[in-house]
Design a protein around this motif. Structure first.
Motif, PDB file in Angstrom:
ATOM      1  N   PHE A  54       0.710  -1.418  -0.118  1.00  0.00           N
ATOM      2  CA  PHE A  54      -0.241  -0.054   0.185  1.00  0.00           C
ATOM      3  C   PHE A  54       0.641   1.242  -0.405  1.00  0.00           C
ATOM      4  O   PHE A  54       0.168   2.107  -0.140  1.00  0.00           O
ATOM      5  CB  PHE A  54      -0.839  -0.018   1.400  1.00  0.00           C
ATOM      6  N   ILE A  55       2.021   1.149   0.444  1.00  0.00           N
ATOM      7  CA  ILE A  55       3.100   1.988   0.876  1.00  0.00           C
ATOM      8  C   ILE A  55       3.360   1.686  -0.992  1.00  0.00           C
ATOM      9  O   ILE A  55       3.193   3.503  -1.713  1.00  0.00           O
ATOM     10  CB  ILE A  55       4.090   2.119   1.583  1.00  0.00           C
ATOM     11  N   TYR A  56       3.756   1.358  -1.522  1.00  0.00           N
ATOM     12  CA  TYR A  56       4.169   1.547  -3.014  1.00  0.00           C
ATOM     13  C   TYR A  56       3.360   2.451  -3.798  1.00  0.00           C
ATOM     14  O   TYR A  56       3.817   2.615  -4.590  1.00  0.00           O
ATOM     15  CB  TYR A  56       4.363  -0.079  -3.543  1.00  0.00           C
TER      16      TYR A  56
ATOM     17  N   ASP B 234      -4.834   9.602  -4.836  1.00  0.00           N
ATOM     18  CA  ASP B 234      -5.086   9.016  -3.471  1.00  0.00           C
ATOM     19  C   ASP B 234      -4.287   8.352  -2.443  1.00  0.00           C
ATOM     20  O   ASP B 234      -4.344   7.926  -1.926  1.00  0.00           O
ATOM     21  CB  ASP B 234      -6.071   8.475  -3.907  1.00  0.00           C
ATOM     22  N   ARG B 235      -2.765   9.181  -1.702  1.00  0.00           N
ATOM     23  CA  ARG B 235      -2.150   8.645  -1.725  1.00  0.00           C
ATOM     24  C   ARG B 235      -2.395   8.232  -0.107  1.00  0.00           C
ATOM     25  O   ARG B 235      -2.062   7.197   0.638  1.00  0.00           O
ATOM     26  CB  ARG B 235      -0.962   9.356  -2.486  1.00  0.00           C
TER      27      ARG B 235
ATOM     28  N   TYR C  18      -2.046   5.874   2.679  1.00  0.00           N
ATOM     29  CA  TYR C  18      -0.076   5.397   3.507  1.00  0.00           C
ATOM     30  C   TYR C  18      -1.046   5.419   4.670  1.00  0.00           C
ATOM     31  O   TYR C  18      -1.139   4.325   5.798  1.00  0.00           O
ATOM     32  CB  TYR C  18      -0.391   7.046   3.443  1.00  0.00           C
ATOM     33  N   ALA C  19      -2.930   5.650   4.786  1.00  0.00           N
ATOM     34  CA  ALA C  19      -3.371   5.552   6.037  1.00  0.00           C
ATOM     35  C   ALA C  19      -3.293   3.726   6.606  1.00  0.00           C
ATOM     36  O   ALA C  19      -3.163   3.134   7.336  1.00  0.00           O
ATOM     37  CB  ALA C  19      -4.840   5.887   5.994  1.00  0.00           C
TER      38      ALA C  19
ATOM     39  N   TYR D  92       8.546  10.029   5.595  1.00  0.00           N
ATOM     40  CA  TYR D  92       8.209  10.688   4.486  1.00  0.00           C
ATOM     41  C   TYR D  92       8.552  11.975   4.272  1.00  0.00           C
ATOM     42  O   TYR D  92       8.560  12.538   3.734  1.00  0.00           O
ATOM     43  CB  TYR D  92       6.466  11.003   4.656  1.00  0.00           C
ATOM     44  N   LYS D  93       9.004  12.387   5.645  1.00  0.00           N
ATOM     45  CA  LYS D  93       9.710  14.138   5.449  1.00  0.00           C
ATOM     46  C   LYS D  93      10.438  13.962   4.922  1.00  0.00           C
ATOM     47  O   LYS D  93      11.644  14.553   4.583  1.00  0.00           O
ATOM     48  CB  LYS D  93       9.661  14.445   7.254  1.00  0.00           C
TER      49      LYS D  93
END
Length: 356
Positions: free
Chosen positions: A13-15, A22-23, A27-28, A118-119
């Protein structure tokens, strides 16, 4: 195997989040899936699960006020981490089901690590999914065992992103909050030191002084820690004689550091990334981990620097030739590392996984 399945779908799901607009949705889901695994686990999964976490939550469920909860936890469980106790009390005000307690606490940890990755991805070029996979195979199982400290680490990781953006007030506030969950997070101030010290010689001089003080003055540190009520329970880390150093884990970490050093010298493109800073932090992590010879618990302090691996190795792979091939090799190494540490050696007491 429950872990492998969850790790695979969470990383998938990260990929997918990197491919579709709708990332946030993807990500959630990736963050929630491991938290569900943590929530549904049996109390025997994790050495600490059936100990102070469930004891604190049970007290929170029966307490009439937060002040009563803090007092009773301090008296019966000998825990004085106000942040963790307050979180347990807050969750207990909505539900008495321990599933939600373990689910929410692990969700906080997962979200903190994801936020950090992510940052970091926005500052350094690397595959977000590979950083997340590194977290799952290197550290996730430990979060099922280190309830308070895992949250403190997650908060420190979020604080570091504000340090990068020079938002020092937010960094300081989050560091104080992390201290309320686990006082060992004070060691994370080394990130602050490293951020402002540019010259390598000063950084390594500080590191050598730190090593010398720890090794030569363990008695001094024991006395100093014992004199501070909030840190007294850490004094045993400097005096115990049942230490043990994981040779396999030490070897893997040394290989990772040497790999990064090789990349630093080989690729000119690599020099635009602060890999030398990462290596410095990993050397600190390696030293603190090696201090397990003093006590088997002192290695926990090194966990505050362990997340550096989650971004340093993916960055190195991103700069490599035959990137896809090397990423596959790295994934195989992650699986092998996890199998040896979690299954063969039985660290964290989280395998086999049992449902509630």
């Amino acid at each position: 195997m429950e872990y492998i399945v969850i790790f695979f779908f969470s990383t998938l799901f990260i990929y997918l989040g990197g491919l579709y607009k709708d990332r946030r949705f993807f990500y959630a889901i990736s963050v929630v899936l491991p938290a569900l695994l943590a929530g549904f686990r049996h109390l025997t999964v994790g050495a600490d699960t059936g100990g102070y976490p469930i004891e604190i939550f049970d007290i929170a469920c029966s307490s009439h006020s937060l002040s009563d909860c803090i007092y009773e936890v301090g008296f019966y469980v000998f825990c004085h981490d106000v942040g963790y106790i307050s979180l347990a009390y807050l969750i207990s005000s909505f539900t008495k089901d321990s599933f939600f307690f373990f689910f929410i606490t692990n969700l906080i940890v997962n979200w903190g690590v994801f936020f950090f990755l992510y940052k970091a991805r926005s500052r350094f070029q690397f595959s977000l999914w590979l950083g997340w996979l590194s977290y799952l195979f290197i550290f996730y199982n430990r979060t099922l065992n280190l309830s308070r400290q895992s949250i403190a680490i997650a908060i420190i990781l979020i604080a570091i992103t504000y340090l990068w953006d020079k938002k020092y007030i937010k960094y300081g506030a989050l560091t104080v909050i992390a201290l309320s969950f686990h006082t060992s997070s004070i060691i994370s101030l080394m990130y602050f030191w490293e951020y402002f010290v540019e010259k390598r010689k000063y950084r390594f001089m500080f590191l050598l002084c730190f090593v010398f003080i720890i090794i030569c003055n363990s008695f001094f540190f024991s006395s100093m820690l014992s004199s501070i009520p909030q840190l007294a329970h850490f004094s045993r880390y400097t005096t115990a004689s049942e230490g043990n150093i994981g040779l396999f884990e030490s070897l893997v970490k040394l290989l990772a550091i040497f790999y990064l050093l090789g990349k630093l010298n080989k690729h000119k493109l690599f020099s635009r990334y602060p890999i030398s800073r990462f290596i410095y932090l990993l050397i600190i992590e390696m030293f603190l981990f090696s201090c397990n010879y003093i006590d088997g618990n002192i290695g926990r302090i090194a966990y505050y620097f362990l997340p550096v691996y989650f971004i340093a190795i993916p960055i190195a792979l991103n700069c490599s030739r035959y990137r896809t091939k090397k990423e596959l090799i790295y994934i195989s190494c992650l699986i092998g590392y996890w199998a040896v540490i979690i299954i063969v050696q039985g660290q964290t007491c989280t395998f086999p996984y049992l449902f509630r």
